[in-house]
Design a protein around this motif. Structure first.
Motif, short mmCIF file in Angstrom:
data_model
loop_
_atom_site.label_atom_id
_atom_site.label_comp_id
_atom_site.label_asym_id
_atom_site.label_seq_id
_atom_site.Cartn_x
_atom_site.Cartn_y
_atom_site.Cartn_z
N THR A 180 -9.34 35.43 -100.88
CA THR A 180 -8.95 35.38 -102.30
C THR A 180 -9.22 33.97 -102.84
N PRO A 181 -9.27 33.85 -104.17
CA PRO A 181 -9.37 32.49 -104.72
C PRO A 181 -8.00 31.81 -104.72
N GLY A 182 -7.51 31.43 -103.55
CA GLY A 182 -6.24 30.70 -103.44
C GLY A 182 -5.04 31.58 -103.20
N THR A 183 -3.92 30.90 -102.93
CA THR A 183 -2.66 31.58 -102.67
C THR A 183 -2.13 32.25 -103.93
N PHE A 184 -2.35 31.59 -105.07
CA PHE A 184 -1.87 32.16 -106.33
C PHE A 184 -2.43 33.58 -106.54
N ALA A 185 -3.73 33.72 -106.33
CA ALA A 185 -4.36 35.03 -106.52
C ALA A 185 -3.83 36.02 -105.49
N ALA A 186 -3.65 35.55 -104.24
CA ALA A 186 -3.16 36.45 -103.19
C ALA A 186 -1.76 36.95 -103.55
N PHE A 187 -0.91 36.02 -104.01
CA PHE A 187 0.46 36.42 -104.37
C PHE A 187 0.42 37.40 -105.54
N ASP A 188 -0.40 37.07 -106.53
CA ASP A 188 -0.44 37.91 -107.73
C ASP A 188 -0.85 39.34 -107.41
N TYR A 218 -23.12 38.90 -105.64
CA TYR A 218 -21.68 39.06 -105.81
C TYR A 218 -21.04 39.14 -104.43
N SER A 219 -19.79 38.67 -104.33
CA SER A 219 -19.06 38.86 -103.07
C SER A 219 -18.61 40.31 -102.99
N PRO A 220 -18.61 40.89 -101.80
CA PRO A 220 -18.00 42.22 -101.68
C PRO A 220 -16.49 42.11 -101.88
N LEU A 221 -15.84 43.18 -102.32
CA LEU A 221 -14.37 43.17 -102.42
C LEU A 221 -13.79 42.82 -101.05
N GLY A 222 -12.79 41.95 -101.05
CA GLY A 222 -12.21 41.52 -99.77
C GLY A 222 -12.87 40.27 -99.24
N GLY A 223 -14.04 39.92 -99.80
CA GLY A 223 -14.75 38.71 -99.36
C GLY A 223 -15.79 39.03 -98.30
N PRO A 224 -16.72 38.09 -98.05
CA PRO A 224 -17.75 38.30 -97.03
C PRO A 224 -17.09 38.53 -95.66
N SER A 225 -17.60 39.51 -94.91
CA SER A 225 -16.92 39.84 -93.65
C SER A 225 -16.95 38.66 -92.68
N SER A 226 -18.01 37.84 -92.76
CA SER A 226 -18.07 36.69 -91.85
C SER A 226 -16.93 35.71 -92.14
N LEU A 227 -16.60 35.51 -93.43
CA LEU A 227 -15.51 34.58 -93.77
C LEU A 227 -14.15 35.20 -93.43
N ARG A 282 -10.62 26.52 -104.51
CA ARG A 282 -9.98 27.81 -104.77
C ARG A 282 -10.35 28.85 -103.69
N VAL A 283 -10.06 28.52 -102.46
CA VAL A 283 -10.32 29.47 -101.38
C VAL A 283 -9.03 29.71 -100.60
N GLY A 284 -8.66 30.97 -100.48
CA GLY A 284 -7.46 31.31 -99.74
C GLY A 284 -7.58 32.72 -99.18
N PHE A 285 -6.43 33.29 -98.83
CA PHE A 285 -6.47 34.61 -98.19
C PHE A 285 -5.15 35.33 -98.32
N ALA A 286 -5.22 36.64 -98.14
CA ALA A 286 -4.02 37.46 -97.90
C ALA A 286 -4.26 38.16 -96.58
N VAL A 287 -3.23 38.28 -95.77
CA VAL A 287 -3.33 39.05 -94.52
C VAL A 287 -2.35 40.20 -94.69
N VAL A 288 -2.85 41.41 -94.64
CA VAL A 288 -2.00 42.56 -94.98
C VAL A 288 -2.14 43.66 -93.93
N PRO A 289 -1.12 44.54 -93.82
CA PRO A 289 -1.26 45.65 -92.87
C PRO A 289 -2.48 46.49 -93.23
#
Ligand SMILES: Cc1ncc(COP(=O)(O)O)c(C=O)c1O
Length: 394
Positions: free
Chosen positions: A101-109, A68-77, A243-250
């Motif tokens: 995240t799996p894409g921008t849609f998931a990040a926005f959601d 399973y991926s860790p929450l937040g995704g693999p640290s290397s990625l 389906r690969v994307g990201f969120a960048v957050v404080p």
């Protein structure tokens, strides 16, 4: 059997105005209509065999499908994405964390889920990529808009009416549907509202990677850690199907955003490993360079054709690259003209799909996409559309 209803929140679910047009157009496009509608990577830039090889190599590790991926995704990625954004868009300041995240849609959601409570106001620029409105509405927010005037969303409207709104969604670089890139002054102005009012912002940087020289984010102007998030993906550069994307957050939001991934545990470890491989092997760096060149060339050719062929009462945006151009044809109903355009062999998305409220405003506008067709077909398609529009005022 008696119908058992779902929770009342499900009544707020709505579909995609853009998606409905694309569904309607799909048959004509399959039959050969010139496709100035879809916003997916140019077939010339597809890396199907490279992706296939990457999957084979990744799957040669027998453990990969069984983790399973860790929450937040693999640290290397996560680290790779930070570097990727820095190299191909702008530096992510140190106070922010990257979450895969799996894409921008998931990040926005995820962000909408964490930011909005029923009764909140979420502000969108108008026109906008309306596919994210249903997320805000589902979480109980009402939507408001700030008009794009003289090439930029009105900051005055945000400052005076919505400065204390729950959130603002913006696509300041190669905006969908206008293709516009907002100025550095606009970016600094938005940063000031964030500082003054604590307005939360979700900036979509999906198209930044294909801008010929991407500007800094308003995030770079805010200074210090702010309620500011980026969302994006490799969908427009590489392939939406991964389906690969990201969120960048404080950093202060990072744990909540990770925990909000409990429904899918970040993303498939197989797709994460393939993406990591493609970035490490330099495939995506090379693709970014090719994509910038190709889309800029096609946008230039489209603008020249618009200048040559359109009647003088039609105007359009003049983007620096990317996929989209928006045309303004006062008095013409671009939704009604779509059937005629299809008969002449060209497909586009009418602008009412991108306006708030959807289907009501923006009737005289249309989005033209140069994403998938060759220069020759784009020129031919714009010529066909020009003849449809000339007939309107004959
Ligand atoms: C503004 C914008 N954001 C995001 C996306 C794509 O989202 P994803 O990264 O989930 O494929 C699109 C696709 O059309 C878009 O236009």
């Amino acid at each position: 059997m008696r119908e058992v209803p779902l929770l009342p929140a499900s009544w707020r679910l709505t579909g995609s105005a853009i998606g409905e047009y694309l569904d309607y157009l799909s048959e004509a496009i399959a039959r050969g209509a010139i496709d100035l509608a879809r916003g997916v990577p140019d077939p010339v830039l597809r890396k199907t065999s490279v992706i296939k090889r990457a999957f084979e190599e990744v799957l040669s590790d027998p453990d990969i499908p069984y983790i399973y991926s860790p929450l937040g995704g693999p640290s290397s990625l996560r680290d790779l994405f930070r570097r990727f954004i820095g190299e191909h868009a702008f530096e992510v300041p140190p106070g922010y964390t990257v979450i895969v995240t799996p894409g921008t849609f998931a990040a926005f959601d995820i962000l909408a889920k964490l930011m909005l409570t029923p009764g909140d106001v979420m502000v969108f620029e108008n026109p906008t990529f309306t596919d994210f409105l249903p997320h805000a509405i589902f979480y109980g927010a009402s939507t408001a808009s700030t008009p794009i005037v003289d090439g930029e969303p009105s900051l005055e409207t945000i400052r005076s009416h919505y400065g204390r709104a729950a959130a603002f969604y913006t696509v300041p670089t190669l905006q969908n549907p206008t293709g516009l890139t907002f100025s550095d002054e606009w970016r600094a102005g938005l940063a000031e509202i964030v500082r003054d009012h604590g307005l939360r912002v979700i900036e979509d940087i999906t198209y930044s990677f294909i801008h010929p020289s991407p500007p800094k984010s308003p995030m770079n102007y805010v200074g210090g850690e702010a309620p500011y998030a980026l969302v994006g993906s490799l969908s427009k550069v590489l392939a939406p199907g991964l389906r690969v994307g990201f969120a960048v957050v404080p950093k202060t939001w990072a744990r909540a955003v990770e925990l909000a991934q409990l429904h899918d545990l970040s993303l498939s470890p197989i797709n994460a490993a393939v993406t990591e491989k493609l970035i490490r092997d330099g495939v995506i760096d090379k693709l970014v360079r090719e994509a910038r060149r190709r889309y800029s060339e096609k946008v230039r050719a489209a603008i020249e054709t618009l200048q040559d062929r359109m009647p003088d009462w039609v105007s359009w945006t003049e983007p620096e690259g990317g996929y989209y151009i928006m045309i303004y044809a006062p008095g013409a109903d671009m939704s009604r003209l779509l059937a005629e355009a299809l008969m002449k062999g060209v497909a586009y998305v009418p602008g009412d799909a991108f306006h708030i409220p959807p289907r009501v405003a923006g009737k005289h506008t249309a989005r033209l996409s140069v994403a998938v067709e060759s220069v020759e077909r784009i020129v031919e398609g714009i010529g066909a559309l020009a003849s449809v529009l000339r007939d309107v005022r004959r």
